[in-house]
Motif scaffolding. Structure first.
Motif, PDB file in Angstrom:
ATOM      1  N   ASN B   2       0.833  -1.206   0.000  1.00  0.00           N
ATOM      2  CA  ASN B   2       0.000   0.000   0.000  1.00  0.00           C
ATOM      3  C   ASN B   2       0.869   1.258   0.000  1.00  0.00           C
ATOM      4  N   ASP B   3       0.619   2.136  -0.967  1.00  0.00           N
ATOM      5  CA  ASP B   3       1.431   3.346  -1.097  1.00  0.00           C
ATOM      6  C   ASP B   3       1.337   4.219   0.140  1.00  0.00           C
ATOM      7  N   GLU B 245      17.755   6.181  -9.321  1.00  0.00           N
ATOM      8  CA  GLU B 245      17.418   7.403  -8.595  1.00  0.00           C
ATOM      9  C   GLU B 245      18.046   7.349  -7.214  1.00  0.00           C
ATOM     10  N   TYR B 246      18.556   8.456  -6.750  1.00  0.00           N
ATOM     11  CA  TYR B 246      19.158   8.505  -5.432  1.00  0.00           C
ATOM     12  C   TYR B 246      18.737   9.801  -4.767  1.00  0.00           C
ATOM     13  N   GLY B 247      18.132   9.708  -3.605  1.00  0.00           N
ATOM     14  CA  GLY B 247      17.702  10.940  -2.955  1.00  0.00           C
ATOM     15  C   GLY B 247      17.260  10.683  -1.542  1.00  0.00           C
ATOM     16  N   ASP B 248      16.662  11.697  -0.910  1.00  0.00           N
ATOM     17  CA  ASP B 248      16.157  11.528   0.446  1.00  0.00           C
ATOM     18  C   ASP B 248      15.047  10.477   0.433  1.00  0.00           C
ATOM     19  N   THR B 249      15.040   9.660   1.464  1.00  0.00           N
ATOM     20  CA  THR B 249      14.076   8.570   1.530  1.00  0.00           C
ATOM     21  C   THR B 249      12.644   9.095   1.418  1.00  0.00           C
ATOM     22  N   SER B 250      12.363  10.208   2.097  1.00  0.00           N
ATOM     23  CA  SER B 250      11.003  10.746   2.072  1.00  0.00           C
ATOM     24  C   SER B 250      10.622  11.144   0.643  1.00  0.00           C
ATOM     25  N   GLU B 251      11.582  11.679  -0.092  1.00  0.00           N
ATOM     26  CA  GLU B 251      11.328  12.055  -1.483  1.00  0.00           C
ATOM     27  C   GLU B 251      11.059  10.831  -2.354  1.00  0.00           C
ATOM     28  N   PHE B 253      10.094   7.860  -1.670  1.00  0.00           N
ATOM     29  CA  PHE B 253       8.886   7.081  -1.441  1.00  0.00           C
ATOM     30  C   PHE B 253       7.603   7.882  -1.637  1.00  0.00           C
ATOM     31  N   THR B 254       7.692   9.200  -1.524  1.00  0.00           N
ATOM     32  CA  THR B 254       6.460   9.975  -1.694  1.00  0.00           C
ATOM     33  C   THR B 254       6.374  10.606  -3.075  1.00  0.00           C
ATOM     34  N   ASN B 255       7.535  10.971  -3.608  1.00  0.00           N
ATOM     35  CA  ASN B 255       7.485  11.748  -4.832  1.00  0.00           C
ATOM     36  C   ASN B 255       8.646  11.385  -5.753  1.00  0.00           C
ATOM     37  N   ASP B 263       7.087   2.747 -10.291  1.00  0.00           N
ATOM     38  CA  ASP B 263       6.533   1.425 -10.568  1.00  0.00           C
ATOM     39  C   ASP B 263       7.025   0.404  -9.549  1.00  0.00           C
ATOM     40  N   TYR B 264       8.304   0.512  -9.190  1.00  0.00           N
ATOM     41  CA  TYR B 264       8.865  -0.476  -8.269  1.00  0.00           C
ATOM     42  C   TYR B 264       8.275  -0.328  -6.874  1.00  0.00           C
ATOM     43  N   ILE B 265       8.244   0.916  -6.366  1.00  0.00           N
ATOM     44  CA  ILE B 265       7.789   1.066  -4.985  1.00  0.00           C
ATOM     45  C   ILE B 265       6.284   0.882  -4.864  1.00  0.00           C
ATOM     46  N   THR B 266       5.556   1.004  -5.971  1.00  0.00           N
ATOM     47  CA  THR B 266       4.125   0.722  -5.885  1.00  0.00           C
ATOM     48  C   THR B 266       3.841  -0.739  -6.191  1.00  0.00           C
TER      49      THR B 266
END
Lengths: 425, 270
Positions: B2-3, B245-251, B253-255, B263-266
């Motif tokens: 679940n996203d 892609e490499y960035g802040d975890t919050s970014e 997973f949310t955006n 596609d992968y995280i969903t």
């Protein structure tokens, strides 16, 4: 998400598990299982029967080899022709004084006197040695009479053990009536070396030869074999050369042992001029034979150490040598030791290569070191089995028992070491 | 998956700080023989943040992790190109001692792999080979400190002589972490440390990672995206040997910026 792929609806015919064809198949399956079980049981029984046959024959024949019939010989030293001064038999001069005395003659005369004409033939050829020992131990017997237990001749010995010929049986019956015969443990057999007279032979010479030869083999083959295995498994790159070495080592382990004997003869004796018949050369030759076995067993043991242990050690900054000696080798050691002992047991039973390098000489005394002439158990068995005198039959079987006990002890040690050091994950 | 849950978890993360640079990879390619496993990956690992590598199986995240302490050196066919630095020092330069490097960059493996020795010996082994303790008392102290830091001390303090392999899976993994900590590394690499553990043991390891954050630069490879969202501040998404892609975890997973990441995280693939 993924939409389900539509499956066309086909009519489903249920499997009939009770149909005759199915029943037949089940019956055949059970029959096959029963057949396999019966065959396995039969092969086990056959091999057990062979083993039982071997052991019963060996023990039946060989047990008698550990006993020896002795005759009580009354010797009247005071009236004998022996000119010996009891005072001269104290201390270092004893052997020299005894060497000059005709103890053999005295013994024969005493036998003739005690058991009638031809009495000397009832005694072993080496009976006078017992008399000599008795004099050396107690010089005071020279002043009077003494009863000395001396080994009996082969014919009497066999008769006492229920396997003699007519003459022997008669002589034995006569001695038995006179209460002048007994059968006891044959200490000579366990403490002396080879002899031409079966009543005087001993296995200790060959046993010590085997021990010394095995020691030389172990000292050479174990470190070289283990280091080779470690290098090949942990360090050597995988390429054509290491493949070639691996194939060569596997082939070497399968080369017939007589070839190693010829190699030993050519290299160690003819080229390097090492002494003939010596445990040093025997050990070197057997080490050549044992080393590939140790390398193969060692590599398998090293391979079975889980890679995660190497990763763990490398991951906290252990060098490769530290990984090998702190972790891999201790964990592989039970396997390596088991392989080594199996290889050594095979070397212990080898005869052919040792015949090639001259370890078949007749030797009446055990070897004192690795360069003294020696023989080994299997060669001794081979030599005795070739002897004409019937007395050697039981000695051969007794020697086989000694060899088998030695082998069993080594295998027992292998099992103990494996269980003692084995670790499970 | 679940996203919203992932979003929620990621949103609760403390924001990634700018952080001081600990390790930097520039244009790294890794080959196994002729096959290229990693293509042109550049990434920064910072001291203060936990960095998570996520991606489908076989995407090269573990391979890349193992280049960071040169564990790939043990694979004969492996070849690494590009530059990886630790505190500005090239770890693949000839002057770098690989044994020291691995002491500075510790590693925890997928399957708990304690040595078949006592618990004490497991922890003491590293300090001993590096000569970090002069006396028995020093060693005792290092062992206690490491086990405490790994959250295992209370459970094993009365049976330090028991075999490390007799512990439960989760305890074994914490023992492995204690073993890595004992040599006082600067970076700890964790290769799917919880994949062989049950949820309770996993929770304990994750808690431990939180506590260790800051003291050590931590890089964790994980299959479990919720775990990445829970423990990390920076996330790298690998796919087919490339860094997508490499960035802040919050970014992430949310955006996510990339559709492949989204596609992968969903759960569309992988």
């Amino acid at each position: 998400m993924n939409s389900p792929i539509p499956v066309p609806a086909t009519p489903r015919t249920p499997t009939d598990w009770n149909s005759p064809a199915m029943q037949n198949r089940i019956r055949r399956r059970y029959a096959a299982e029963r057949r396999f079980k019966a065959l396995g049981l039969v092969s086990i029984l056959v091999s057990a029967a062979f083993l039982a046959f071997l052991l019963i024959t060996m023990v039946g024949n060989g047990a008698r080899g550990f006993t020896q019939t002795e005759i009580r010989l009354p010797v009247d030293f005071a009236r004998s022709t022996l000119m010996l001064d009891p005072a001269a038999l104290k201390g270092f001069g004893a052997d020299a004084a005894l060497a000059g005395a005709d103890i053999e003659g005295v013994t024969a005369a005493a036998a003739d006197a005690a058991f009638g004409d031809g009495g000397a033939r009832l005694l072993s050829d080496g009976a006078w040695l017992s008399v000599r020992e008795a004099i050396k131990e107690r010089p005071e017997v020279l002043q009077g009479k003494a009863d000395i237990w001396v080994p009996a001749a082969t014919s009497v010995d066999l008769a006492a053990k229920g396997d003699g010929d007519a003459a022997g049986e008669a002589a034995y019956a006569r001695l038995k009536a006179a209460n002048a015969v007994q059968t006891g443990i044959n200490l000579t057999f366990l403490t002396k070396a080879d002899s031409t007279d079966p009543t005087l032979v001993g296995i200790w010479g060959a046993l010590k030869g085997s021990l010394v030869t095995m020691f030389v083999t172990l000292i050479l083959a174990f470190p070289i074999g283990v280091l080779s295995a470690l290098y090949l498994e942990e360090y050597a790159p995988r390429n054509r050369w290491t493949d070639l070495i691996e194939v060569s080592i596997n082939n070497l382990a399968a080369v017939p042992s007589i070839i190693f004997g010829l190699l030993g003869l050519a290299v160690f004796l003819n080229f390097m001029h090492l002494p003939r018949s010596a445990p040093l050369v025997g050990g070197l030759t057997l080490a050549l034979m044992t080393m590939p076995v140790i390398v193969i067993a060692g590599r398998n043991a090293i391979k079975s150490v889980p890679p995660s242990i190497r990763d763990a050690a490398l991951g906290i900054g252990a060098s490769r040598v530290q990984v090998v000696f702190h972790h891999v080798l201790p964990l592989a050691l039970p396997g390596i030791l088991t392989g080594t002992i199996i290889g050594m047991a095979r070397a212990l039973g080898e005869t052919a290569p040792l015949l090639m390098i001259g370890m078949r000489a007749f030797l009446a005394s055990p070897p004192g070191g690795i360069t003294d002439p020696a023989t080994v158990l299997p060669v001794q068995i081979f030599l005795w089995s070739d002897e004409v005198s019937r007395g050697f039959v039981e000695k051969t079987s007794a020697a086989i028992i000694v060899l088998l006990v030695f082998l069993l002890a080594m295998n027992g040690l292998a099992i103990y070491l494996r269980n003692r050091f084995e670790r499970r994950w | 998956m679940n996203d919203h849950t992932l979003n929620d978890i990621a949103a609760h993360q403390p924001a990634a700080t700018e952080g001081t640079l600990k390790m930097a990879a520039r244009n790294v390619n890794v080959f196994y023989g002729a096959k290229q496993a990693i293509r042109d990956v550049s990434i920064d690992v910072t001291q203060e943040n936990v960095t998570a590598f996520i991606g489908p199986s076989g995407c090269g995240k573990s391979t890349f992790l193992r280049t960071l302490n040169r564990m790939n050196d043990t694979v004969a066919s492996a070849r690494v190109e590009g530059q990886i630095t630790l505190d500005g020092e090239d770890i693949y330069s000839p002057s770098m001692d690989v044994v020291q490097l691995r002491a500075r960059v510790g590693m925890v493996f997928q399957k708990p792999n304690p040595f078949p020795k006592s618990i004490y010996e497991n922890v003491a082994y590293g300090p001993r080979i590096h000569g970090l303790a002069a006396a028995k008392a020093d060693m005792d102290q290092i062992v206690e400190k490491s086990l405490k830091r790994a959250g295992l001390w209370e459970e094993v303090k009365d049976r330090l002589t028991d075999s490390g392999t007799a512990l439960s899976g989760g305890q074994q993994q914490r023992l492995c972490i204690a073993r890595a900590i004992a040599v006082d590394p600067e970076v700890i690499l964790m290769d799917e440390p919880c994949s062989a553990l049950d949820p309770i043991a996993t929770a304990k390891i994750e808690e431990l990672i939180h506590e260790l954050r800051g003291r050590y630069a931590i890089v964790i490879v994980t299959h479990n995206m919720q775990q990445a969202a829970r423990v990390s501040q920076r996330t790298a998404f690998f796919h087919l040997g490339t860094l997508v892609e490499y960035g802040d975890t919050s970014e992430i997973f949310t955006n996510p910026r990339e559709t492949r990441t989204k596609d992968y995280i969903t759960g569309r693939y992988g």
